[in-house]
Write a protein that holds these residues in place. Structure first.
Motif, PDB file in Angstrom:
ATOM      1  N   UNK A 284      -9.253 -14.419  23.631  1.00 40.70           N
ATOM      2  CA  UNK A 284      -9.919 -15.469  22.860  1.00 40.70           C
ATOM      3  C   UNK A 284      -9.138 -15.687  21.559  1.00 40.70           C
ATOM      4  N   UNK A 285      -7.920 -16.162  21.713  1.00 38.85           N
ATOM      5  CA  UNK A 285      -6.994 -16.266  20.585  1.00 38.85           C
ATOM      6  C   UNK A 285      -7.483 -17.234  19.518  1.00 38.85           C
ATOM      7  N   UNK A 286      -7.985 -18.390  19.930  1.00 40.70           N
ATOM      8  CA  UNK A 286      -8.451 -19.389  18.957  1.00 40.70           C
ATOM      9  C   UNK A 286      -9.631 -18.844  18.151  1.00 40.70           C
ATOM     10  N   UNK A 287     -10.543 -18.171  18.826  1.00 40.02           N
ATOM     11  CA  UNK A 287     -11.692 -17.582  18.127  1.00 40.02           C
ATOM     12  C   UNK A 287     -11.236 -16.496  17.160  1.00 40.02           C
ATOM     13  N   UNK A 288     -10.215 -15.740  17.549  1.00 40.36           N
ATOM     14  CA  UNK A 288      -9.685 -14.689  16.669  1.00 40.36           C
ATOM     15  C   UNK A 288      -9.097 -15.297  15.399  1.00 40.36           C
ATOM     16  N   UNK A 289      -8.358 -16.395  15.559  1.00 43.76           N
ATOM     17  CA  UNK A 289      -7.781 -17.062  14.383  1.00 43.76           C
ATOM     18  C   UNK A 289      -8.879 -17.566  13.452  1.00 43.76           C
ATOM     19  N   UNK A 290      -9.940 -18.104  14.032  1.00 42.34           N
ATOM     20  CA  UNK A 290     -11.037 -18.642  13.219  1.00 42.34           C
ATOM     21  C   UNK A 290     -11.712 -17.536  12.412  1.00 42.34           C
ATOM     22  N   UNK A 291     -11.922 -16.386  13.018  1.00 36.06           N
ATOM     23  CA  UNK A 291     -12.561 -15.271  12.308  1.00 36.06           C
ATOM     24  C   UNK A 291     -11.645 -14.749  11.210  1.00 36.06           C
ATOM     25  N   UNK A 292     -10.350 -14.704  11.494  1.00 37.47           N
ATOM     26  CA  UNK A 292      -9.409 -14.235  10.464  1.00 37.47           C
ATOM     27  C   UNK A 292      -9.395 -15.195   9.266  1.00 37.47           C
ATOM     28  N   UNK A 293      -9.479 -16.487   9.540  1.00 42.24           N
ATOM     29  CA  UNK A 293      -9.463 -17.465   8.441  1.00 42.24           C
ATOM     30  C   UNK A 293     -10.720 -17.360   7.589  1.00 42.24           C
ATOM     31  N   UNK A 294     -11.859 -17.259   8.247  1.00 49.03           N
ATOM     32  CA  UNK A 294     -13.130 -17.292   7.515  1.00 49.03           C
ATOM     33  C   UNK A 294     -13.574 -15.918   7.029  1.00 49.03           C
TER      34      UNK A 294
ATOM     35  N   UNK B 261     -11.390  -8.196  10.601  1.00 50.13           N
ATOM     36  CA  UNK B 261     -10.079  -8.011  11.224  1.00 50.13           C
ATOM     37  C   UNK B 261     -10.201  -7.252  12.541  1.00 50.13           C
ATOM     38  N   UNK B 262     -11.066  -6.242  12.558  1.00 52.73           N
ATOM     39  CA  UNK B 262     -11.317  -5.505  13.799  1.00 52.73           C
ATOM     40  C   UNK B 262     -11.911  -6.443  14.846  1.00 52.73           C
ATOM     41  N   UNK B 263     -12.862  -7.259  14.418  1.00 53.69           N
ATOM     42  CA  UNK B 263     -13.502  -8.200  15.336  1.00 53.69           C
ATOM     43  C   UNK B 263     -12.471  -9.166  15.919  1.00 53.69           C
ATOM     44  N   UNK B 264     -11.556  -9.631  15.079  1.00 50.49           N
ATOM     45  CA  UNK B 264     -10.520 -10.562  15.536  1.00 50.49           C
ATOM     46  C   UNK B 264      -9.597  -9.897  16.558  1.00 50.49           C
ATOM     47  N   UNK B 265      -9.269  -8.629  16.341  1.00 49.79           N
ATOM     48  CA  UNK B 265      -8.409  -7.922  17.291  1.00 49.79           C
ATOM     49  C   UNK B 265      -9.100  -7.770  18.642  1.00 49.79           C
ATOM     50  N   UNK B 266     -10.389  -7.508  18.621  1.00 45.08           N
ATOM     51  CA  UNK B 266     -11.133  -7.398  19.877  1.00 45.08           C
ATOM     52  C   UNK B 266     -11.187  -8.757  20.584  1.00 45.08           C
TER      53      UNK B 266
END
Length: 325
Positions: free
Chosen positions: A241-251, A230-235
């Motif tokens: 990098x919104x799409x990459x953030x969504x992908x990390x949150x999903x996985x 979650x921290x990584x996604x916020x960064x």
């Protein structure tokens, strides 16, 4: 156009990534919608870290320069320096008439400085016991310039919520006393990332900060230290990098590839701060213009306060001019 105020101390000079994430990155769009005052509060340093007073001018220049680098247009918004606002102190004094001294002392107990050991206070240049200024300024001073600038909105991260409560209380107390609406009660405008964590997942402070003008090596060190998805996604979101953030949150998973993507995004976002194109002359011009605009607004507010209190001299009331020798 409604007015927005956002305030920041200059004690540490360069802004933290957390401040950029929670506050500064929204300024380019906000200045299109509101009359904005972005405040560099150097006065607060006098009551929290006076040992560094001689460095505040340089640090204020750094902070103001980063405001411009973040996209603030001095032709549209005002960058303001509190030490150049003499009206602020009379406004704070007049507001203080409505405040219970015990209430201010109680609020002070919730501050960081109130719980510092004597040795640490001495290191910061503070007396063993808190001064009147130390106790009152975070409550009265910060509220005074927000109210005096006619703020409709008070913007920032979650750390500004307490100040918003204070200024709302002060506006209501003063208006009630004079039986007229001199002050508006600003609305709190929290940023989309109101609480932005450091790499270790805890709130970003001086101890674990990443400054927005940090070297690429320093940025890399922080990126590699992130362990929580979650921290990584916020960064990633801060790096646009919104799409990459969504992908990390999903996985819930990220590795070296994702770290490289984040690193590249952060370097791009932070380049204007690490390699600023804003000159000192431009920063000084922006501060001069913004502070002049703020003083004019504060003078109007002060006239309204004095009139509401019935507090004016014959000189100001009838325009009597003093003779010059």
């Amino acid at each position: 156009m409604k007015t927005l105020v956002s305030a920041h101390n200059c004690i540490f000079g360069s802004r933290f990534l957390g401040v950029y994430a929670s506050t500064m990155r929204e300024w380019p769009s906000l200045q299109q919608k509101y009359q904005c005052y972005f405040v560099v509060d150097d006065v607060v340093g006098l009551v929290t870290q006076p040992v560094d007073t001689l460095t505040f001018a340089d640090k204020a220049m750094v902070a103001a320069g980063q405001f411009v680098a973040a996209g603030v247009d001095p032709r549209k918004a005002s960058i303001v320096l509190t030490s150049e606002l003499p009206e602020l102190f009379e406004i704070a004094f007049l507001l203080s008439r409505t405040v219970d001294v015990d209430e201010v002392a109680k609020r002070h107990l919730n501050t960081f400085a109130a719980h510092l050991p004597t040795a640490q206070r001495r290191k910061l240049g503070l007396a063993a016991n808190a001064s009147v200024a130390e106790v009152s300024y975070p409550y009265l001073g910060i509220s005074a310039y927000a109210l005096a600038l006619g703020a409709d909105f008070w913007q920032g991260g979650s750390e500004v919520a307490a100040n918003h409560q204070y200024m709302t209380e002060l506006a209501e107390l003063f208006n009630r006393e004079v039986k007229r609406s001199v002050f508006k009660s600003p609305k709190l405008l929290l940023s989309k990332l109101a609480q932005f964590p450091a790499a270790d997942g805890t709130p970003m402070t001086y101890a674990n900060r990443l400054s927005i003008d940090a070297s690429e090596d320093e940025v890399r060190r922080h990126v590699d230290a992130i362990r929580d998805a979650n921290v990584f996604a916020m960064w990633l979101e801060v790096a646009s990098l919104t799409a990459a953030a969504r992908a990390v949150r999903r996985s819930g998973v990220f590795g070296d590839k994702e770290r490289d993507v984040l690193m590249s995004g952060l370097v791009s976002v932070l380049t204007p701060f690490r390699e600023p194109r804003v000159t000192n002359r431009q920063v000084l011009r922006a501060l001069s213009r913004g502070t002049k605009a703020a003083r004019e607004q504060m003078q109007d507010t002060l006239r309204s306060m004095r009139a509401a209190l019935g507090f004016s001299s014959y000189l100001s009331r009838f325009g009597v001019k003093q003779s010059r020798r």
